[in-house]
Design an enzyme around this catalytic site. Structure first.
Site, PDB file in Angstrom:
ATOM      1  N   ARG A  96       0.820  -1.203   0.000  1.00 42.65           N
ATOM      2  CA  ARG A  96       0.000   0.000   0.000  1.00 42.65           C
ATOM      3  C   ARG A  96       0.860   1.262   0.000  1.00 42.65           C
ATOM      4  NH1 ARG A  96      -4.953   0.073   3.947  1.00 42.65           N
ATOM      5  NH2 ARG A  96      -3.240  -0.179   5.374  1.00 42.65           N
ATOM      6  N   LYS A 122      -3.684 -18.806   5.818  1.00 44.56           N
ATOM      7  CA  LYS A 122      -4.676 -19.008   6.867  1.00 44.56           C
ATOM      8  C   LYS A 122      -4.724 -17.778   7.761  1.00 44.56           C
ATOM      9  CE  LYS A 122      -3.481 -20.425  10.977  1.00 44.56           C
ATOM     10  NZ  LYS A 122      -2.461 -19.586  11.624  1.00 44.56           N
ATOM     11  N   HIS A 174       1.328 -23.911   6.914  1.00 38.73           N
ATOM     12  CA  HIS A 174       2.781 -24.082   6.805  1.00 38.73           C
ATOM     13  C   HIS A 174       3.305 -25.290   7.575  1.00 38.73           C
ATOM     14  CE1 HIS A 174       3.071 -21.842  10.632  1.00 38.73           C
ATOM     15  NE2 HIS A 174       4.265 -22.375  10.759  1.00 38.73           N
ATOM     16  N   LYS A 183       6.724 -28.512   6.867  1.00 44.32           N
ATOM     17  CA  LYS A 183       7.846 -28.859   7.741  1.00 44.32           C
ATOM     18  C   LYS A 183       8.336 -30.259   7.389  1.00 44.32           C
ATOM     19  CE  LYS A 183       6.236 -26.037  11.629  1.00 44.32           C
ATOM     20  NZ  LYS A 183       7.229 -25.129  12.158  1.00 44.32           N
ATOM     21  N   GLU A 188       4.282 -22.831  22.515  1.00 45.47           N
ATOM     22  CA  GLU A 188       5.177 -21.738  22.114  1.00 45.47           C
ATOM     23  C   GLU A 188       5.531 -20.926  23.345  1.00 45.47           C
ATOM     24  OE1 GLU A 188       4.084 -19.825  18.136  1.00 45.47           O
ATOM     25  OE2 GLU A 188       2.150 -20.316  19.000  1.00 45.47           O
ATOM     26  N   ASP A 235      -6.528 -20.091  15.543  1.00 43.52           N
ATOM     27  CA  ASP A 235      -5.189 -19.802  15.039  1.00 43.52           C
ATOM     28  C   ASP A 235      -4.360 -21.077  14.873  1.00 43.52           C
ATOM     29  OD1 ASP A 235      -3.035 -17.939  14.373  1.00 43.52           O
ATOM     30  OD2 ASP A 235      -2.136 -18.479  16.303  1.00 43.52           O
ATOM     31  N   HIS A 262      -3.381 -26.180  12.072  1.00 40.53           N
ATOM     32  CA  HIS A 262      -2.122 -26.920  12.243  1.00 40.53           C
ATOM     33  C   HIS A 262      -2.309 -28.243  13.001  1.00 40.53           C
ATOM     34  CE1 HIS A 262      -0.410 -23.350  10.698  1.00 40.53           C
ATOM     35  NE2 HIS A 262      -0.227 -22.698  11.813  1.00 40.53           N
TER      36      HIS A 262
HETATM   37  C1  BG6 Z   1       1.000 -19.427  12.801  1.00 40.49           C
HETATM   38  C2  BG6 Z   1       0.176 -18.802  13.889  1.00 40.49           C
HETATM   39  O1  BG6 Z   1       0.175 -20.028  11.856  1.00 40.49           O
HETATM   40  O2  BG6 Z   1       1.868 -20.402  13.363  1.00 40.49           O
HETATM   41  C3  BG6 Z   1       1.083 -18.187  14.949  1.00 40.49           C
HETATM   42  O3  BG6 Z   1      -0.663 -17.796  13.340  1.00 40.49           O
HETATM   43  C4  BG6 Z   1       2.079 -19.203  15.467  1.00 40.49           C
HETATM   44  O4  BG6 Z   1       0.313 -17.659  16.019  1.00 40.49           O
HETATM   45  C5  BG6 Z   1       2.795 -19.887  14.306  1.00 40.49           C
HETATM   46  O5  BG6 Z   1       3.001 -18.541  16.291  1.00 40.49           O
HETATM   47  C6  BG6 Z   1       3.647 -21.037  14.802  1.00 40.49           C
HETATM   48  O6  BG6 Z   1       4.421 -21.525  13.752  1.00 40.49           O
HETATM   49  P1  BG6 Z   1       5.790 -22.263  14.031  1.00 40.49           P
HETATM   50  O7  BG6 Z   1       6.220 -22.763  12.698  1.00 40.49           O
HETATM   51  O8  BG6 Z   1       6.717 -21.243  14.634  1.00 40.49           O
HETATM   52  O9  BG6 Z   1       5.474 -23.353  14.997  1.00 40.49           O
END
Ligand code: BG6
Length: 488
Positions: free
Chosen positions: A48, A147, A177, A181, A215, A234, A239
Site C-alpha cells: 500500500r 490461513k 505451513h 515442515k 510456544e 489460530d 495446524h
Molecule cells: C502461525 C500462527 O500459523 O503459526 C502463529 O498464526 C504461530 O500464532 C505460528 O506462532 C507457529 O508456527 P511455528 O512454525 O513457529 O510453529
C-alpha cells in the site's frame, strides 16, 4: 534447470507485512540462491505504501539481514536476488489502483503467476475480483491463500465462494505451513514406507495419541488479529488438525494431491462432533496471566496487549475422538498455547502395555512403548523400547531406551517450511495444500466447540506465563488415567 523450468512471477500482496518479511522473502531468497527459482523470475511486491524500487530493495535487505541466518546472507547473492525484485503500489480498497501491476504483468502475459495473498482474509475476495476485472488472471495463474480462511464455517465459505468465482479450485493453494515442515512430511514416510508400523497402527495396539504445540512467544505485535481468533482458530482448527490427519489417515493409494487429500478429509469427517456435555468434559480454554520465562518477567495477555476485557483463549486442550474402525476408543489429546514454559511441538504415539509381563512379579516396571516425533525446537523421532541393563545381576534389570530415527546429519542447509511450499506452488503441485472440503470439515467440527465456548459452557481458566498451561489441562488427561508426555 531448463530455460523455462520454474520460471514465474511471484506476486506478493501485503508484501510489506510481517509474514512477507519474516518468511516469504527469506524463502524466495534461498530458493533463488539454491537454484530452484529460475533467475528470470520476478518477485513483485504489492504494497500500500509508495516506495521506489531502490527504497524497497533497501528495506528487503534490512529485513533479510534480520531474518536470514548471518552465514547465509551475502552481498553478492543479495544483489542477484534484488535484481529480480519489483514493487508496485496498490490500495486494496480502491479498485482503480492496479495500473502499475497490470503494466508489469503484461510484459510477460504467458508466464506462470503465483499470486500470494498475504493480507487479511477480508481482502481475499476483493483482490481476486480486481485481478479478474483487470484481466490479470490467466490459465497459468495460481492463488495462495494464507490461513486463517474465515473465523468459522460460514465466513470461510463466503471467502472461498468469492475466490472461486475467479479461480478454479485447481488454481487455489490454501496454505498450512505445518505441512511444509520436513518432520511433518516424514510422518507419511515413516508410516507408509515401513512395514514395521503398519500392523501396529490401530486401536488394537495404540492406547492414545498426544499432539502438543507449545510456544514460549506471545502474540508478537499481532494482537489486532489474534484477539479476534485465539488458539482454537489460530492453531487447533488448522495446524493441529492437520497433524492429527497425518497420524490418523488411511494409506492413500498414491502420493498425488487428491489421493492424499481424500484420506485426510475422511479423518476430518470422522471427528466425533462435540455435544455440550463433551465440551464441558473434554475441552479446556485458558488465557495466560503474568509470570516469567527464562527468568524474565512476562506480563499477562491483557496487560501485554493493553486491553482490560478480552475473552480470547491463548491456550486450548481437547480430547478428540475419531469415529471409525481404526481408531475406535483411541483418544487423541491435543493442546496448544502461547507463553508456555518452552517451545516444544511433539506428537506422541503411546502403545498399549504388553498383555502379560514375565518381569512384573519381580518388581520390574515395564513402560509401554512410545513413538515420539518432535517437530520443534529440534526435530527428532524416537522409539522408546525396553532393554536389558547389561550386567550379571541375578534378576534381570530393564530400562527404557531410545531408538533414535534421526535423519543422517546433513551438511547442507535444511529448508524452511515456506521454501518447500512456495516451491510446490511454483511447480504447481497442490499435495501439501488444503482442499476446500478439508477446510470446511475442519471448521464444521471446530464451530461446535467455539459456539459452546461462546456460551460459556466451559469457564475460561488462567495459567501463568512460563508454565505448562492450566491445571485443568493436566486434569483433562489424568481423568482418563493418563498423563502428558514430558521429557524435560
Ligand atoms: C502461525 C500462527 O500459523 O503459526 C502463529 O498464526 C504461530 O500464532 C505460528 O506462532 C507457529 O508456527 P511455528 O512454525 O513457529 O510453529
Amino acid at each position: 534447470m531448463s530455460e523455462t523450468e520454474n520460471l514465474c512471477d511471484v506476486i506478493i500482496f501485503g508484501g510489506h507485512g510481517d509474514l512477507a518479511f519474516r518468511k516469504l522473502m527469506p524463502a524466495l531468497y534461498h530458493l533463488t540462491n539454491d537454484g530452484y527459482l529460475n533467475g528470470q523470475s520476478r518477485i513483485i511486491t504489492v504494497a500500500r505504501d509508495n516506495m521506489t524500487l531502490e527504497e524497497h530493495r533497501g528495506l528487503v535487505k534490512k529485513k533479510l539481514q534480520e531474518f536470514v541466518r548471518p552465514d547465509y546472507f551475502d552481498e553478492e547473492k543479495f544483489a542477484r536476488f534484488a535484481a529480480q525484485m519489483e514493487v508496485v503500489t496498490v490500495d486494496f480498497r480502491d479498485t482503480s489502483t492496479y495500473e502499475g501491476l497490470k503494466a508489469l504483468l503484461d510484459l510477460h502475459p504467458d508466464r506462470d503467476r503465483v499470486n500470494y495473498l498475504s493480507t487479511s482474509p477480508d481482502f481475499f475476495g476483493t483482490i481476486c475480483k480486481d485481478l479478474f476485472e483487470w484481466n490479470l488472471i490467466t490459465p497459468q495463474s495460481r492463488v495462495v491463500l494464507e490461513k486463517p480462511i474465515g473465523r468459522d464455517l460460514q465466513s470461510s465459505r463466503a471467502i472461498n465462494e468469492e475466490v472461486l468465482k475467479y479461480f478454479q479450485e485447481s488454481q487455489i493453494y490454501r496454505i498450512d505451513h505445518y505441512l511444509g515442515k520436513d518432520t511433518v512430511q516424514n510422518i507419511m514416510a515413516l508410516r507408509f514406507s515401513n512395514r514395521f508400523f503398519m500392523p501396529l497402527w490401530d486401536a488394537n495396539n495404540i492406547d492414545h495419541v498426544q499432539i502438543t504445540v507449545a510456544e514460549s512467544v506471545g502474540v508478537e505485535g499481532r494482537w489486532g488479529y489474534y484477539d479476534d481468533y485465539g488458539a482454537m482458530r489460530d492453531m487447533i482448527q488448522n495446524h493441529l488438525l492437520q497433524l492429527l490427519c497425518l497420524i490418523a489417515m488411511e494409506p492413500p493409494c498414491s502420493l498425488d494431491a487428491d489421493s492424499v487429500r481424500d484420506e485426510k478429509v475422511k479423518v476430518l469427517r470422522s471427528l466425533r462432533p462435540m455435544t455440550p456435555a463433551d465440551i464441558e468434559q473434554k475441552t479446556v480454554r485458558a488465557q495466560y496471566v503474568q509470570g516469567s520465562i527464562n527468568g524474565q518477567p512476562v506480563p499477562g495477555y491483557k496487560e501485554g496487549v493493553g486491553v482490560e476485557e478480552s475473552t480470547t483463549e491463548t491456550f486450548a486442550a481437547l480430547r478428540v475422538d475419531i469415529d471409525n474402525w481404526r481408531w475406535n476408543g483411541v483418544p487423541f489429546y491435543i493442546r496448544s498455547g502461547k507463553r508456555m514454559r518452552q517451545r516444544n511441538s511433539e506428537i506422541v504415539i503411546q502403545f498399549k502395555s504388553i498383555p502379560h509381563s514375565i518381569f512384573a512379579n519381580k518388581g520390574r516396571c515395564i513402560s509401554s512403548n512410545k513413538l515420539v516425533i518432535t517437530l520443534q525446537p529440534k526435530e527428532s523421532i524416537k522409539l522408546k523400547l525396553m532393554n536389558k541393563i547389561p550386567g550379571l545381576s541375578e534378576q534381570m534389570r530393564l530400562q527404557q531406551v531410545d531408538l533414535e530415527l534421526n535423519a543422517p546429519m546433513e551438511t547442507s542447509r535444511k529448508p524452511e517450511a515456506y521454501e518447500r511450499l512456495l516451491l510446490d506452488v511454483i511447480r504447481a503441485n497442490p499435495t501439501l495444500f488444503m482442499r476446500l472440503d478439508e477446510v470446511e470439515a475442519a471448521w464444521k467440527w471446530a464451530d461446535l466447540i467455539l459456539e459452546g465456548w461462546a456460551e460459556n459452557i466451559v469457564p475460561m481458566k488462567s495459567y501463568s506465563a512460563g508454565s505448562d498451561g492450566p491445571s485443568a489441562a493436566i486434569a483433562l488427561i489424568e481423568r482418563d488415567g493418563r498423563s502428558w508426555h514430558d521429557e524435560s
